[in-house]
Design a protein around this motif. Sequence first.
Motif, PDB file in Angstrom:
ATOM      1  N   TYR A 266       0.865  -1.179   0.000  1.00 22.19           N
ATOM      2  CA  TYR A 266       0.000   0.000   0.000  1.00 22.19           C
ATOM      3  C   TYR A 266       0.900   1.227   0.000  1.00 22.19           C
ATOM      4  O   TYR A 266       2.052   1.167   0.443  1.00 22.19           O
ATOM      5  CB  TYR A 266      -0.940   0.008   1.213  1.00 22.19           C
ATOM      6  CG  TYR A 266      -0.243  -0.044   2.551  1.00 22.19           C
ATOM      7  CD1 TYR A 266       0.070   1.125   3.245  1.00 22.19           C
ATOM      8  CD2 TYR A 266       0.093  -1.264   3.140  1.00 22.19           C
ATOM      9  CE1 TYR A 266       0.704   1.088   4.483  1.00 22.19           C
ATOM     10  CE2 TYR A 266       0.725  -1.310   4.373  1.00 22.19           C
ATOM     11  CZ  TYR A 266       1.021  -0.137   5.045  1.00 22.19           C
ATOM     12  OH  TYR A 266       1.654  -0.181   6.261  1.00 22.19           O
ATOM     13  N   ASP A 267       0.408   2.336  -0.518  1.00 24.20           N
ATOM     14  CA  ASP A 267       1.224   3.542  -0.650  1.00 24.20           C
ATOM     15  C   ASP A 267       1.031   4.473   0.543  1.00 24.20           C
ATOM     16  O   ASP A 267      -0.105   4.725   0.969  1.00 24.20           O
ATOM     17  CB  ASP A 267       0.870   4.301  -1.926  1.00 24.20           C
ATOM     18  CG  ASP A 267       1.486   3.672  -3.171  1.00 24.20           C
ATOM     19  OD1 ASP A 267       2.251   2.708  -3.020  1.00 24.20           O
ATOM     20  OD2 ASP A 267       1.180   4.143  -4.278  1.00 24.20           O
TER      21      ASP A 267
ATOM     22  N   ASN B 202      10.022  -2.213   1.597  1.00 17.96           N
ATOM     23  CA  ASN B 202       9.843  -1.113   2.544  1.00 17.96           C
ATOM     24  C   ASN B 202       8.839  -1.570   3.602  1.00 17.96           C
ATOM     25  O   ASN B 202       7.702  -1.917   3.275  1.00 17.96           O
ATOM     26  CB  ASN B 202       9.307   0.135   1.843  1.00 17.96           C
ATOM     27  CG  ASN B 202      10.301   0.749   0.891  1.00 17.96           C
ATOM     28  OD1 ASN B 202      11.480   0.873   1.204  1.00 17.96           O
ATOM     29  ND2 ASN B 202       9.846   1.147  -0.289  1.00 17.96           N
ATOM     30  N   LEU B 203       9.262  -1.550   4.861  1.00 17.08           N
ATOM     31  CA  LEU B 203       8.430  -2.070   5.943  1.00 17.08           C
ATOM     32  C   LEU B 203       7.846  -0.933   6.777  1.00 17.08           C
ATOM     33  O   LEU B 203       8.489   0.107   6.965  1.00 17.08           O
ATOM     34  CB  LEU B 203       9.260  -2.997   6.835  1.00 17.08           C
ATOM     35  CG  LEU B 203       9.771  -4.257   6.144  1.00 17.08           C
ATOM     36  CD1 LEU B 203      10.811  -4.969   7.007  1.00 17.08           C
ATOM     37  CD2 LEU B 203       8.609  -5.202   5.819  1.00 17.08           C
ATOM     38  N   PRO B 204       6.638  -1.118   7.322  1.00 14.64           N
ATOM     39  CA  PRO B 204       5.982  -0.069   8.116  1.00 14.64           C
ATOM     40  C   PRO B 204       6.533  -0.026   9.531  1.00 14.64           C
ATOM     41  O   PRO B 204       6.091  -0.752  10.415  1.00 14.64           O
ATOM     42  CB  PRO B 204       4.505  -0.495   8.100  1.00 14.64           C
ATOM     43  CG  PRO B 204       4.552  -1.992   7.999  1.00 14.64           C
ATOM     44  CD  PRO B 204       5.768  -2.308   7.162  1.00 14.64           C
TER      45      PRO B 204
ATOM     46  N   MET C 106      -1.949   4.029   8.429  1.00 20.75           N
ATOM     47  CA  MET C 106      -2.246   4.526   7.083  1.00 20.75           C
ATOM     48  C   MET C 106      -2.609   3.372   6.153  1.00 20.75           C
ATOM     49  O   MET C 106      -3.483   3.483   5.306  1.00 20.75           O
ATOM     50  CB  MET C 106      -1.035   5.276   6.522  1.00 20.75           C
ATOM     51  CG  MET C 106      -0.724   6.588   7.201  1.00 20.75           C
ATOM     52  SD  MET C 106      -1.947   7.849   6.816  1.00 20.75           S
ATOM     53  CE  MET C 106      -1.352   9.194   7.862  1.00 20.75           C
ATOM     54  N   GLY C 107      -1.937   2.248   6.317  1.00 24.01           N
ATOM     55  CA  GLY C 107      -2.242   1.088   5.491  1.00 24.01           C
ATOM     56  C   GLY C 107      -3.586   0.481   5.813  1.00 24.01           C
ATOM     57  O   GLY C 107      -4.290  -0.002   4.929  1.00 24.01           O
TER      58      GLY C 107
ATOM     59  N   TRP D 232      -1.633  12.931   3.899  1.00 25.38           N
ATOM     60  CA  TRP D 232      -2.963  13.405   3.492  1.00 25.38           C
ATOM     61  C   TRP D 232      -2.925  13.979   2.081  1.00 25.38           C
ATOM     62  O   TRP D 232      -3.797  13.696   1.248  1.00 25.38           O
ATOM     63  CB  TRP D 232      -3.443  14.471   4.472  1.00 25.38           C
ATOM     64  CG  TRP D 232      -4.695  15.180   4.021  1.00 25.38           C
ATOM     65  CD1 TRP D 232      -5.986  14.735   4.114  1.00 25.38           C
ATOM     66  CD2 TRP D 232      -4.751  16.461   3.366  1.00 25.38           C
ATOM     67  NE1 TRP D 232      -6.848  15.657   3.567  1.00 25.38           N
ATOM     68  CE2 TRP D 232      -6.120  16.722   3.104  1.00 25.38           C
ATOM     69  CE3 TRP D 232      -3.797  17.394   2.990  1.00 25.38           C
ATOM     70  CZ2 TRP D 232      -6.535  17.889   2.480  1.00 25.38           C
ATOM     71  CZ3 TRP D 232      -4.205  18.559   2.369  1.00 25.38           C
ATOM     72  CH2 TRP D 232      -5.564  18.793   2.119  1.00 25.38           C
ATOM     73  N   ARG D 233      -1.902  14.777   1.784  1.00 28.65           N
ATOM     74  CA  ARG D 233      -1.809  15.400   0.459  1.00 28.65           C
ATOM     75  C   ARG D 233      -1.650  14.356  -0.638  1.00 28.65           C
ATOM     76  O   ARG D 233      -2.295  14.437  -1.696  1.00 28.65           O
ATOM     77  CB  ARG D 233      -0.623  16.382   0.444  1.00 28.65           C
ATOM     78  CG  ARG D 233      -0.521  17.194  -0.838  1.00 28.65           C
ATOM     79  CD  ARG D 233       0.564  18.252  -0.706  1.00 28.65           C
ATOM     80  NE  ARG D 233       1.872  17.656  -0.484  1.00 28.65           N
ATOM     81  CZ  ARG D 233       2.637  17.161  -1.460  1.00 28.65           C
ATOM     82  NH1 ARG D 233       2.204  17.169  -2.715  1.00 28.65           N
ATOM     83  NH2 ARG D 233       3.819  16.671  -1.196  1.00 28.65           N
ATOM     84  N   HIS D 234      -0.806  13.337  -0.387  1.00 23.94           N
ATOM     85  CA  HIS D 234      -0.605  12.308  -1.391  1.00 23.94           C
ATOM     86  C   HIS D 234      -1.878  11.475  -1.590  1.00 23.94           C
ATOM     87  O   HIS D 234      -2.223  11.113  -2.723  1.00 23.94           O
ATOM     88  CB  HIS D 234       0.554  11.389  -0.996  1.00 23.94           C
ATOM     89  CG  HIS D 234       1.901  11.978  -1.283  1.00 23.94           C
ATOM     90  ND1 HIS D 234       2.473  11.929  -2.533  1.00 23.94           N
ATOM     91  CD2 HIS D 234       2.784  12.638  -0.492  1.00 23.94           C
ATOM     92  CE1 HIS D 234       3.660  12.521  -2.501  1.00 23.94           C
ATOM     93  NE2 HIS D 234       3.866  12.961  -1.275  1.00 23.94           N
TER      94      HIS D 234
END
Length: 264
Positions: free
Chosen positions: A22-23, A80-82, A90-91, A256-258
């Motif tokens: 997820y981004d 890339n890990l959270p 966020m994910g 939020w912007r992305h």
Amino acid sequence: MTDIYEPSLLRGSTSPSGVRRYDVCSVPIADLDALAAAELIVSHAVARTSYQVHLCNAYTLSLVDRDDVLREALLAADLNLPDGTPVAWMGRGTTAQTGPVRGPGLVGAVATAGLGVARHYLWGGKDGVAGGMADGLRAAVPGVEIVGTETPPFRLLSDEDLFDLAGRVRASGANILWVGLGTPRQDYVVRRLAPLLDMPIVPVGAAFDFWSGAVAEAPVFLHGSGFEWVYRLSREPRRLWRRYLIGNPRFLFSAWRHRRSAGV
């Protein structure tokens, strides 16, 4: 990028590797927990394949809009890990089910999953910290094989520095390199070292301090709460105030912007 991983352990199939992502701030984050990430890292260590890993916390992701080198390193990564509850949260607003993956926990999980097959090289921290981390790991995970410890020079690292480091790591017989320089320096180094080493390279920053006992880790009841940063800030306010008091709001605004620009 080819992941060699047991399909039964994967969370989904939204990338060629089969790992669901997820981004966050337009950076792809893997939907994995520490155990699944550890097994994936160990599999690449055994296969002797170059594998770029990053642990992305709120501070890391707060920098990507202003740091092109960091963004390129994260976009070039294999995994890339959270790292931290805010990134995992966020994910969970999309499709993710797992995380966060904390650096100290990932180190322990890889050490355990890699018993008998993984050989670790610890490159990070101040004088004595890497050696202390090795002692902490050996006490917690009997049988873990640590084949090298080293304190990096406290200066801008040249290509020659990294070439020489790669030679020492190869000569040690290691098949996993742990890096502890702090964000974003350690993330830059992962990308620069990747062409020189056929192994996972994993930057874990403060995990060196925690495993060595140089810095006290937050109490367990704060892990996953979203407030672990408050404890760390209370212990090292002069060093960390900018990271948390400026970085956290910057991360939330950037995320939020992305998401808004992506129509999420």
